[in-house]
Design an enzyme around this catalytic site. Structure first.
Site, PDB file in Angstrom:
ATOM      1  N   LYS A  33     -54.523  20.487 -31.529  1.00 23.00           N
ATOM      2  CA  LYS A  33     -55.245  21.316 -30.545  1.00 23.00           C
ATOM      3  C   LYS A  33     -54.381  22.470 -30.030  1.00 23.00           C
ATOM      4  O   LYS A  33     -54.894  23.553 -29.736  1.00 23.00           O
ATOM      5  CB  LYS A  33     -55.743  20.439 -29.389  1.00 23.00           C
ATOM      6  CG  LYS A  33     -56.828  19.431 -29.801  1.00 23.00           C
ATOM      7  CD  LYS A  33     -58.057  20.119 -30.359  1.00 23.00           C
ATOM      8  CE  LYS A  33     -59.203  19.171 -30.641  1.00 23.00           C
ATOM      9  NZ  LYS A  33     -60.375  19.846 -31.211  1.00 23.00           N
ATOM     10  N   TYR A  83     -53.164  14.598 -32.162  1.00 26.01           N
ATOM     11  CA  TYR A  83     -54.298  15.356 -31.610  1.00 26.01           C
ATOM     12  C   TYR A  83     -53.811  16.561 -30.784  1.00 26.01           C
ATOM     13  O   TYR A  83     -54.330  17.670 -30.935  1.00 26.01           O
ATOM     14  CB  TYR A  83     -55.123  14.398 -30.744  1.00 26.01           C
ATOM     15  CG  TYR A  83     -56.403  14.957 -30.178  1.00 26.01           C
ATOM     16  CD1 TYR A  83     -57.569  15.022 -30.943  1.00 26.01           C
ATOM     17  CD2 TYR A  83     -56.465  15.395 -28.854  1.00 26.01           C
ATOM     18  CE1 TYR A  83     -58.753  15.514 -30.409  1.00 26.01           C
ATOM     19  CE2 TYR A  83     -57.649  15.882 -28.308  1.00 26.01           C
ATOM     20  CZ  TYR A  83     -58.789  15.936 -29.090  1.00 26.01           C
ATOM     21  OH  TYR A  83     -59.960  16.421 -28.553  1.00 26.01           O
TER      22      TYR A  83
HETATM   23  N1  LIG Z   1     -65.113  14.616 -25.697  1.00 27.43           N
HETATM   24  C1  LIG Z   1     -64.100  15.155 -25.048  1.00 27.43           C
HETATM   25  O1  LIG Z   1     -63.718  14.737 -23.952  1.00 27.43           O
HETATM   26  C2  LIG Z   1     -63.352  16.324 -25.631  1.00 27.43           C
HETATM   27  C3  LIG Z   1     -62.378  16.942 -24.855  1.00 27.43           C
HETATM   28  C4  LIG Z   1     -61.684  18.030 -25.373  1.00 27.43           C
HETATM   29  C5  LIG Z   1     -61.965  18.478 -26.639  1.00 27.43           C
HETATM   30  N2  LIG Z   1     -62.911  17.849 -27.381  1.00 27.43           N
HETATM   31  C6  LIG Z   1     -63.165  18.368 -28.715  1.00 27.43           C
HETATM   32  O2  LIG Z   1     -64.515  18.741 -28.823  1.00 27.43           O
HETATM   33  C7  LIG Z   1     -64.967  18.554 -30.155  1.00 27.43           C
HETATM   34  C8  LIG Z   1     -66.205  17.670 -30.156  1.00 27.43           C
HETATM   35  O3  LIG Z   1     -65.876  16.432 -29.546  1.00 27.43           O
HETATM   36  P1  LIG Z   1     -66.974  15.292 -29.288  1.00 27.43           P
HETATM   37  O4  LIG Z   1     -66.435  14.473 -28.176  1.00 27.43           O
HETATM   38  O5  LIG Z   1     -68.308  15.901 -29.175  1.00 27.43           O
HETATM   39  O6  LIG Z   1     -66.824  14.457 -30.649  1.00 27.43           O
HETATM   40  P2  LIG Z   1     -67.806  13.356 -31.282  1.00 27.43           P
HETATM   41  O7  LIG Z   1     -68.905  12.994 -30.356  1.00 27.43           O
HETATM   42  O8  LIG Z   1     -66.904  12.288 -31.792  1.00 27.43           O
HETATM   43  O9  LIG Z   1     -68.441  14.159 -32.537  1.00 27.43           O
HETATM   44  C9  LIG Z   1     -67.603  14.619 -33.557  1.00 27.43           C
HETATM   45  C10 LIG Z   1     -68.391  15.471 -34.506  1.00 27.43           C
HETATM   46  O10 LIG Z   1     -67.504  15.966 -35.522  1.00 27.43           O
HETATM   47  C11 LIG Z   1     -68.027  15.632 -36.815  1.00 27.43           C
HETATM   48  N3  LIG Z   1     -66.920  15.471 -37.755  1.00 27.43           N
HETATM   49  C12 LIG Z   1     -65.859  14.635 -37.672  1.00 27.43           C
HETATM   50  N4  LIG Z   1     -65.053  14.808 -38.743  1.00 27.43           N
HETATM   51  C13 LIG Z   1     -65.628  15.771 -39.519  1.00 27.43           C
HETATM   52  C14 LIG Z   1     -65.286  16.378 -40.750  1.00 27.43           C
HETATM   53  N5  LIG Z   1     -64.173  16.048 -41.422  1.00 27.43           N
HETATM   54  N6  LIG Z   1     -66.122  17.325 -41.261  1.00 27.43           N
HETATM   55  C15 LIG Z   1     -67.243  17.666 -40.602  1.00 27.43           C
HETATM   56  N7  LIG Z   1     -67.611  17.131 -39.415  1.00 27.43           N
HETATM   57  C16 LIG Z   1     -66.823  16.192 -38.897  1.00 27.43           C
HETATM   58  C17 LIG Z   1     -68.825  14.371 -36.572  1.00 27.43           C
HETATM   59  O11 LIG Z   1     -69.759  14.173 -37.628  1.00 27.43           O
HETATM   60  P3  LIG Z   1     -70.382  12.686 -37.916  1.00 27.43           P
HETATM   61  O12 LIG Z   1     -71.344  12.408 -36.794  1.00 27.43           O
HETATM   62  O13 LIG Z   1     -71.077  12.820 -39.227  1.00 27.43           O
HETATM   63  O14 LIG Z   1     -69.229  11.753 -37.911  1.00 27.43           O
HETATM   64  C18 LIG Z   1     -69.494  14.712 -35.237  1.00 27.43           C
HETATM   65  O15 LIG Z   1     -70.575  15.568 -35.439  1.00 27.43           O
HETATM   66  C19 LIG Z   1     -63.784  17.959 -30.916  1.00 27.43           C
HETATM   67  O16 LIG Z   1     -63.062  18.987 -31.560  1.00 27.43           O
HETATM   68  C20 LIG Z   1     -62.940  17.362 -29.820  1.00 27.43           C
HETATM   69  O17 LIG Z   1     -61.585  17.245 -30.188  1.00 27.43           O
HETATM   70  C21 LIG Z   1     -63.613  16.781 -26.910  1.00 27.43           C
END
Ligand SMILES: NC(=O)c1ccc[n+]([C@@H]2O[C@H](COP(=O)([O-])OP(=O)(O)OC[C@H]3O[C@@H](n4cnc5c(N)ncnc54)[C@H](OP(=O)(O)O)[C@@H]3O)[C@@H](O)[C@H]2O)c1
Length: 249
Positions: free
Chosen positions: A163, A159
């Site tokens: 990133k 990851y």
């Molecule tokens: N949460 C955190 O603390 C955090 C911190 C830093 C960065 N981020 C980044 O922010 C972004 C969003 O995170 P989140 O926490 O909101 O994630 P999340 O709640 O797990 O949601 C992930 C989203 O990505 C979609 N997805 C996953 N694989 C995919 C693919 N191959 N093609 C198309 N869509 C796909 C999922 O669709 P489905 O619902 O259909 O599975 C869902 O809509 C990510 O890039 C993550 O790495 C998150």
């Protein structure tokens, strides 16, 4: 005041917008009157809910199921966007997954899955979106990176590599596209309350955050909105903006 303050007439694709951060970004951009495409990979019902919420509030939204890591599906998705709207103005590369494990035990499949979704997916969507943005000589791309891409995190070699890759990719695209009026920036969130983080031990995490609290999806969405719709945002490119409660200090 910039004419970018309102996104009326603009078309935005937000990847991974069925839930979490992406969903909030889609809601925020639609509040500014952008027409939004809600991408996701499997959560049909959740994507329907996001589309309904936006339409009930008077906005324009479409759901667009495709796997960001597969070139053929990305290509078909852009055909669909162009068929409906003729162009794309804003791309938010947000879709992401985790497959955590210490490096000694990390399988190649875990590495490939995360790199393919979190880094190759950003490359593919940017490649297809920029083709249309270049013709228009305008566009805004925001890539969602992570604090982990800056400072690393045990158990997340795949990851953090993806990133960190997004940050380098962002700088290169910003340089390649600037002369065509396209801005490319990255946002590096810390720990944000979503399904991705709900399985983690939040008490331990909070100890490592100078501001002693997690962030919210809405805060990330507001930062995206700043980058894509404000006058100040229109003069920022190639940057990685940390929004992490001080974790990366
Ligand atoms: N949460 C955190 O603390 C955090 C911190 C830093 C960065 N981020 C980044 O922010 C972004 C969003 O995170 P989140 O926490 O909101 O994630 P999340 O709640 O797990 O949601 C992930 C989203 O990505 C979609 N997805 C996953 N694989 C995919 C693919 N191959 N093609 C198309 N869509 C796909 C999922 O669709 P489905 O619902 O259909 O599975 C869902 O809509 C990510 O890039 C993550 O790495 C998150």
């Amino acid at each position: 005041m910039s004419n970018k303050e309102s996104l009326s007439g603009k078309v935005a694709l937000i990847t991974g917008a069925s839930r979490g951060i992406g969903k909030e970004i889609a809601l925020e951009l639609s509040k500014l009157s952008a027409e939004v495409f809600i991408n996701y990979s499997s959560s049909d019902e959740k994507a329907d809910e996001v589309v309904s919420t936006i339409k009930n509030n008077g906005g324009k939204a479409h759901k667009l199921k495709f796997d960001v890591s597969k070139e053929e599906s990305v290509s078909l998705a852009f055909d669909e966007i162009i068929k409906i709207n003729g162009s794309i103005d804003i791309l938010v590369n947000n879709a992401g997954i985790t497959r955590d494990g210490l490096l000694m035990r990390m399988k190649s499949e875990q590495w490939d899955e995360v790199l393919n979704t979190n880094l190759k997916g950003v490359f593919l969507c940017t490649k297809y979106a920029s083709k249309f943005m270049m013709k228009k000589r305008s566009g805004t791309i925001v890539n969602i990176s992570s604090v982990v891409g800056i400072i690393g995190n045990p158990g997340q070699a795949n990851y953090s590599a993806a990133k960190a890759g997004v940050i380098g990719f962002t700088k290169t695209c910003a340089k390649e596209f600037a002369s065509r009026g396209i801005q490319v920036n990255a946002i590096a969130p810390g720990f944000i309350e979503t399904e991705m983080t709900e399985k983690l031990n939040t008490e331990e995490i909070v100890k490592a955050i100078p501001l002693k609290r997690l962030g919210s999806c809405s805060q990330i969405a507001q930062l995206v909105s700043f980058l894509v719709s404000s006058d100040a945002g229109s003069y920022i490119t190639g940057q990685t903006i940390s929004i992490d409660g001080g974790m990366s200090i």
